[in-house]
Design a protein around this motif. Structure first.
Motif, PDB file in Angstrom:
ATOM      1  N   VAL A 134       0.852  -1.195   0.000  1.00 38.38           N
ATOM      2  CA  VAL A 134       0.000   0.000   0.000  1.00 38.38           C
ATOM      3  C   VAL A 134       0.884   1.239   0.000  1.00 38.38           C
ATOM      4  N   ALA A 135       0.589   2.177  -0.882  1.00 36.62           N
ATOM      5  CA  ALA A 135       1.399   3.398  -1.005  1.00 36.62           C
ATOM      6  C   ALA A 135       1.242   4.284   0.224  1.00 36.62           C
ATOM      7  N   THR A 136       2.301   5.009   0.532  1.00 39.95           N
ATOM      8  CA  THR A 136       2.315   5.954   1.643  1.00 39.95           C
ATOM      9  C   THR A 136       2.643   7.352   1.118  1.00 39.95           C
ATOM     10  N   THR A 137       2.683   8.321   2.018  1.00 37.02           N
ATOM     11  CA  THR A 137       2.985   9.693   1.603  1.00 37.02           C
ATOM     12  C   THR A 137       4.370   9.804   0.973  1.00 37.02           C
ATOM     13  N   ALA A 138       5.269   8.882   1.290  1.00 30.23           N
ATOM     14  CA  ALA A 138       6.598   8.906   0.678  1.00 30.23           C
ATOM     15  C   ALA A 138       6.536   8.605  -0.819  1.00 30.23           C
ATOM     16  N   ASP A 139       5.411   8.035  -1.269  1.00 33.96           N
ATOM     17  CA  ASP A 139       5.239   7.673  -2.680  1.00 33.96           C
ATOM     18  C   ASP A 139       4.477   8.727  -3.475  1.00 33.96           C
ATOM     19  N   LEU A 140       4.191   9.871  -2.860  1.00 32.50           N
ATOM     20  CA  LEU A 140       3.322  10.862  -3.497  1.00 32.50           C
ATOM     21  C   LEU A 140       3.838  11.285  -4.868  1.00 32.50           C
ATOM     22  N   GLU A 141       5.131  11.549  -4.988  1.00 29.80           N
ATOM     23  CA  GLU A 141       5.670  12.021  -6.258  1.00 29.80           C
ATOM     24  C   GLU A 141       5.490  10.969  -7.356  1.00 29.80           C
ATOM     25  N   LEU A 142       5.770   9.710  -7.049  1.00 28.06           N
ATOM     26  CA  LEU A 142       5.646   8.655  -8.053  1.00 28.06           C
ATOM     27  C   LEU A 142       4.188   8.435  -8.437  1.00 28.06           C
ATOM     28  N   VAL A 143       3.291   8.399  -7.462  1.00 26.91           N
ATOM     29  CA  VAL A 143       1.869   8.208  -7.766  1.00 26.91           C
ATOM     30  C   VAL A 143       1.366   9.344  -8.645  1.00 26.91           C
ATOM     31  N   THR A 144       1.771  10.562  -8.332  1.00 25.91           N
ATOM     32  CA  THR A 144       1.376  11.718  -9.137  1.00 25.91           C
ATOM     33  C   THR A 144       1.868  11.575 -10.570  1.00 25.91           C
ATOM     34  N   ARG A 145       3.131  11.207 -10.726  1.00 25.72           N
ATOM     35  CA  ARG A 145       3.696  11.084 -12.068  1.00 25.72           C
ATOM     36  C   ARG A 145       3.020   9.969 -12.866  1.00 25.72           C
ATOM     37  N   TRP A 146       2.764   8.846 -12.223  1.00 21.46           N
ATOM     38  CA  TRP A 146       2.116   7.743 -12.933  1.00 21.46           C
ATOM     39  C   TRP A 146       0.666   8.074 -13.270  1.00 21.46           C
ATOM     40  N   ARG A 147      -0.005   8.849 -12.416  1.00 21.07           N
ATOM     41  CA  ARG A 147      -1.366   9.269 -12.757  1.00 21.07           C
ATOM     42  C   ARG A 147      -1.346  10.198 -13.969  1.00 21.07           C
TER      43      ARG A 147
ATOM     44  N   GLY B 295      -4.184  18.412 -11.673  1.00 20.73           N
ATOM     45  CA  GLY B 295      -4.771  18.061 -10.390  1.00 20.73           C
ATOM     46  C   GLY B 295      -4.349  16.709  -9.857  1.00 20.73           C
ATOM     47  N   SER B 296      -3.331  16.082 -10.482  1.00 22.23           N
ATOM     48  CA  SER B 296      -2.962  14.722 -10.103  1.00 22.23           C
ATOM     49  C   SER B 296      -2.363  14.639  -8.705  1.00 22.23           C
ATOM     50  N   GLN B 297      -1.616  15.661  -8.283  1.00 19.78           N
ATOM     51  CA  GLN B 297      -1.024  15.591  -6.952  1.00 19.78           C
ATOM     52  C   GLN B 297      -2.095  15.628  -5.870  1.00 19.78           C
ATOM     53  N   SER B 298      -3.107  16.479  -6.044  1.00 19.89           N
ATOM     54  CA  SER B 298      -4.206  16.516  -5.072  1.00 19.89           C
ATOM     55  C   SER B 298      -4.933  15.181  -5.046  1.00 19.89           C
ATOM     56  N   TRP B 299      -5.174  14.635  -6.226  1.00 20.64           N
ATOM     57  CA  TRP B 299      -5.835  13.335  -6.321  1.00 20.64           C
ATOM     58  C   TRP B 299      -5.006  12.260  -5.628  1.00 20.64           C
ATOM     59  N   ALA B 300      -3.691  12.231  -5.901  1.00 20.81           N
ATOM     60  CA  ALA B 300      -2.823  11.215  -5.319  1.00 20.81           C
ATOM     61  C   ALA B 300      -2.775  11.345  -3.800  1.00 20.81           C
ATOM     62  N   ASP B 301      -2.685  12.566  -3.313  1.00 13.09           N
ATOM     63  CA  ASP B 301      -2.633  12.794  -1.872  1.00 13.09           C
ATOM     64  C   ASP B 301      -3.904  12.288  -1.199  1.00 13.09           C
ATOM     65  N   GLU B 302      -5.050  12.541  -1.825  1.00 14.51           N
ATOM     66  CA  GLU B 302      -6.320  12.104  -1.247  1.00 14.51           C
ATOM     67  C   GLU B 302      -6.424  10.584  -1.256  1.00 14.51           C
TER      68      GLU B 302
END
Length: 297
Positions: free
Chosen positions: A154-167, A180-187
């Motif tokens: 399960v992804a954590t806040t440390a993965d925010l940059e990667l999740v944002t980029r992949w989105r 808006g991908s970073q907001s989406w990923a953070d949520e």
């Protein structure tokens, strides 16, 4: 709030008011209304920050008998999401939204086509069908065998940059990128809504997201594997992992959308146990004062 005078479309910017009016209608068929239910759940929990949107608008269609006959939601700059509507109802919505500028519409295929036609007729906007999708529901879960090497995490806040980029990469491939991908990923990360399939050394190989549970339903998506890692079973493994986890958490329905232009993923999800529910379409609109490029013509 506008239109609170009987039959016709009522518009409101208040998610709680919207659900008080239309909640029973939406919950009666949580699969058909999965996008409206899941997006509204996130908006109520996190506000506009859930999607990096500029504003939110909801609509409830009342019939002559006072019952709810349809809905829409719109979080700009994302496209309008509509319930099943016939041509008369879709045209009435186009009238109710004149003066506003939705970038497109997403909904059941016949309803989306009806609204796109009405919008073109009422505004002169350019219209094109951008994506054909199919909604699937998990029936009998069948994990892929053999599973690829690796493990879920399960992804954590440390993965925010990667999740944002992949989105962003996922949206770019579909042609739906609006930011808006970073907001989406953070949520998503905030409630454990992103899972990786990773290698033994901890390198993420694929990603699958899940929505918040709403009306007993959870929707899987997006599922993304970088191009150079595809064809190795990672996407199927992580989809199976989040699907099984949703069932274990008590979801009564587990859903996902597929792009009909991708036969590989459609076949994969059906092997896991997903079965078709109905088709949905995305239409993109072009401002009539700005002629479309060749890509959007």
């Amino acid at each position: 709030m506008t239109g609170d005078s009987g039959a016709g479309w009522l518009l409101t910017g208040d998610a709680d008011d919207f659900l008080a009016r239309a909640g029973a209608y939406l919950r009666a068929d949580p699969a058909l209304h999965t996008v409206t239910l899941s997006v509204t759940a996130s908006l109520r929990e996190s506000g506009l920050a859930a999607y990096g949107a500029r504003h939110q608008l909801f609509g409830v269609l009342y019939g002559p008998d006072g019952r709810v006959d349809g809905t829409f939601l719109w979080t700009e700059p994302f496209r309008l999401n509509i319930s099943p509507l016939d041509r008369v109802q879709a045209d009435a919505l186009a009238v109710a939204l004149q003066g506003r500028e939705p970038s497109g519409v997403f909904g059941p295929d016949d309803a989306a086509a009806a609204f796109a036609d009405a919008w073109r007729a009422r505004t002169g906007a350019g219209v094109r069908r951008a994506i054909e999708q199919r909604l699937f529901r998990l029936d009998e879960f069948t994990p892929p065998e053999p599973a690829p090497a690796g493990r879920p995490r399960v992804a954590t806040t440390a993965d925010l940059e990667l999740v944002t980029r992949w989105r962003d990469d996922f949206d770019a491939e579909l042609g739906t990128f609006v930011g808006g991908s970073q907001s989406w990923a953070d949520e998503r990360i905030s409630y454990g809504g992103i899972t990786f399939w990773e290698s033994a050394d901890g390198t993420p190989l694929s990603l699958a997201g899940v929505t918040r549970e709403s009306a007993g339903a959870v929707r899987v998506g997006p599922v993304y594997t970088p191009q150079d890692l595809r064809g190795r079973g990672y996407g199927g493994a992580v989809t199976a992992e989040v699907s099984q986890a949703a069932l274990a958490a008590g979801a009564r329905e587990v859903l996902l959308f597929t792009d009909l232009a991708n036969p590989t993923s459609n076949a994969l999800y059906q092997r896991i146990g997903y079965r078709p529910v109905r088709d949905f379409d995305v239409y993109a609109f072009t401002d009539p004062s700005h002629p479309p490029t060749s890509e959007s013509s």
